[in-house]
Enzyme design. Structure first.
Site, PDB file in Angstrom:
ATOM      1  N   GLU A 196    -131.340  30.050  24.458  1.00 14.45           N
ATOM      2  CA  GLU A 196    -130.062  30.503  23.903  1.00 14.45           C
ATOM      3  C   GLU A 196    -128.877  30.060  24.769  1.00 14.45           C
ATOM      4  O   GLU A 196    -129.053  29.668  25.931  1.00 14.45           O
ATOM      5  CB  GLU A 196    -130.077  32.022  23.789  1.00 14.45           C
ATOM      6  CG  GLU A 196    -130.421  32.710  25.104  1.00 14.45           C
ATOM      7  CD  GLU A 196    -129.746  34.046  25.268  1.00 14.45           C
ATOM      8  OE1 GLU A 196    -128.520  34.114  25.074  1.00 14.45           O
ATOM      9  OE2 GLU A 196    -130.444  35.012  25.622  1.00 14.45           O
ATOM     10  N   LYS A 253    -133.184  44.575  28.076  1.00 12.13           N
ATOM     11  CA  LYS A 253    -132.255  44.793  29.194  1.00 12.13           C
ATOM     12  C   LYS A 253    -132.185  46.280  29.535  1.00 12.13           C
ATOM     13  O   LYS A 253    -132.009  47.127  28.658  1.00 12.13           O
ATOM     14  CB  LYS A 253    -130.878  44.236  28.851  1.00 12.13           C
ATOM     15  CG  LYS A 253    -130.841  42.730  29.120  1.00 12.13           C
ATOM     16  CD  LYS A 253    -129.452  42.183  29.106  1.00 12.13           C
ATOM     17  CE  LYS A 253    -128.927  42.199  27.704  1.00 12.13           C
ATOM     18  NZ  LYS A 253    -129.423  41.116  26.866  1.00 12.13           N
TER      19      LYS A 253
HETATM   20  N1  PSU Z   1    -130.635  37.887  28.774  1.00 10.52           N
HETATM   21  C1  PSU Z   1    -129.942  37.756  29.933  1.00 10.52           C
HETATM   22  N2  PSU Z   1    -128.579  37.727  29.865  1.00 10.52           N
HETATM   23  C2  PSU Z   1    -127.899  37.817  28.671  1.00 10.52           C
HETATM   24  C3  PSU Z   1    -128.653  37.953  27.449  1.00 10.52           C
HETATM   25  C4  PSU Z   1    -130.017  37.970  27.569  1.00 10.52           C
HETATM   26  O1  PSU Z   1    -130.537  37.707  31.021  1.00 10.52           O
HETATM   27  O2  PSU Z   1    -126.668  37.767  28.666  1.00 10.52           O
HETATM   28  C5  PSU Z   1    -127.899  38.037  26.121  1.00 10.52           C
HETATM   29  C6  PSU Z   1    -128.756  37.560  24.945  1.00 10.52           C
HETATM   30  O3  PSU Z   1    -128.017  36.569  24.275  1.00 10.52           O
HETATM   31  C7  PSU Z   1    -128.937  38.783  24.061  1.00 10.52           C
HETATM   32  C8  PSU Z   1    -127.625  39.469  24.304  1.00 10.52           C
HETATM   33  O4  PSU Z   1    -129.164  38.453  22.714  1.00 10.52           O
HETATM   34  O5  PSU Z   1    -127.501  39.384  25.729  1.00 10.52           O
HETATM   35  C9  PSU Z   1    -127.639  40.898  23.793  1.00 10.52           C
HETATM   36  O6  PSU Z   1    -126.332  41.231  23.463  1.00 10.52           O
HETATM   37  P1  PSU Z   1    -126.010  42.549  22.601  1.00 10.52           P
HETATM   38  O7  PSU Z   1    -126.494  43.688  23.476  1.00 10.52           O
HETATM   39  O8  PSU Z   1    -124.525  42.539  22.406  1.00 10.52           O
HETATM   40  O9  PSU Z   1    -126.773  42.429  21.319  1.00 10.52           O
END
Ligand code: PSU
Ligand code: MN
Length: 290
Positions: free
Chosen positions: A21, A153
């Protein structure tokens, strides 16, 4: 959609291809460092025996496979593209960095079956205030792809996210572990639905799931160096985000950069290493024999 010659040829020859990504490149690290992480991830996929396909939206096109120069354009000016945002970014010629969910909708169109990232999005803490659940979950449930990550996360409600993954029918595999990794921390997460020991086993489970008309699978790989003391800092970061009324797509980038700064770079190094390790493992799985 423009698929690079290298990715196109790899797919024709039946070689392993791993999608990466661009949101973490554009928004997950300080300026300039995200590109380094992206390039290191591409090298790791190759070390694993597969071909990397980094995905984003550039000059009015969905791009699958980027050159180094193209990858360098994904800076903080890029719009964060979840699944619903890709079409508008193409038509309006925006520079767009795809999230896990945004990348998966492109994988679906391009028939790419493996992806690597750092941590999946999920249910934000405190649900339903805010009522924020990452679109990564629905996209994963609907896409025939195995995503290698270090779990969900840990700034999220990991337990709730794990329950929702079960409801959505997403297999949650543990890489040589019985519990879902907590992003920075290896241990203490909710149980996985199956533990796997080898790349070939993970791949076989994915294909068996797809024969049953299943969608995506998550494979959680624990970070090599576990950071076990970050939780108080995460709580501080979330409180700071709330105090600044930061919400929606801005929360994750804000919290990650807060942690990177306040941990003296420890979470940054951990985040980079786990992303690269996940890319390597995805490369091995995509290249493994059934
Ligand atoms: N993994 C990481 N850093 C990031 C992400 C994933 O180590 O920044 C990103 C990915 O693109 C994931 C996004 O889809 O964070 C999630 O964002 P949100 O919580 O707004 O859906
Ligand atoms: Mn969200």
């Amino acid at each position: 959609m423009i698929v690079s010659d290298e990715v196109r040829q790899a797919m024709r020859e039946g070689r392993g291809v791993v999608a990466l990504e661009t949101t973490l490149i554009a928004h997950g690290f300080p300026p300039g460092e995200g590109v380094e992480v992206g390039l290191a991830s591409e090298r790791a996929v190759r070390d694993g025996g597969s071909v990397p396909a980094t995905i984003g939206v550039l000059d009015g096109e969905i791009r699958v496979g980027l050159t180094e120069d193209e990858l360098e354009r994904f800076d903080a000016n890029a719009i964060k593209l979840g699944p619903r945002d890709v079409a508008a970014a193409v038509v309006q010629r925006a520079l767009g960095a795809t999230t896990v969910g945004g990348t998966l909708v492109v994988c679906n169109a391009a028939e790419i079956r493996f992806m690597a990232t750092g941590g999946l999005g999920g249910v934000h803490r405190g649900w339903p205030t805010p009522p924020d659940v990452s679109a990564d979950l629905k996209a994963l449930a609907q896409t025939r792809a195995l995503v290698v990550s270090s779990g969900v996360k840990s700034l999220l409600d990991v337990a709730a996210t794990s329950e929702l993954l079960e409801t959505l029918g997403v297999p949650v595999l543990g890489w040589r572990t019985g519990s879902l990794p907590l992003f920075y921390a290896a241990a203490g997460g909710p149980p996985v639905s199956a533990r796997v020991e080898t790349a070939a086993e993970a791949r076989r489970i994915a294909y068996a799931h797809w024969e049953l008309d299943g969608g995506g699978l998550l494979l959680g790989r624990p970070p090599d160096q576990s950071l076990d003391d970050v939780e108080p800092l995460i709580e501080q970061a979330l409180a700071a985000a709330a105090a600044k009324a930061i919400h929606g797509q801005s929360v994750t980038p804000f919290v990650l950069s807060y942690l990177h700064r306040e941990s003296g770079g420890r979470t940054l190094a951990a985040n980079r290493d786990l992303i690269v390790g996940n890319a390597r493992l995805a490369g091995e799985i995509a290249a493994s024999d059934i």
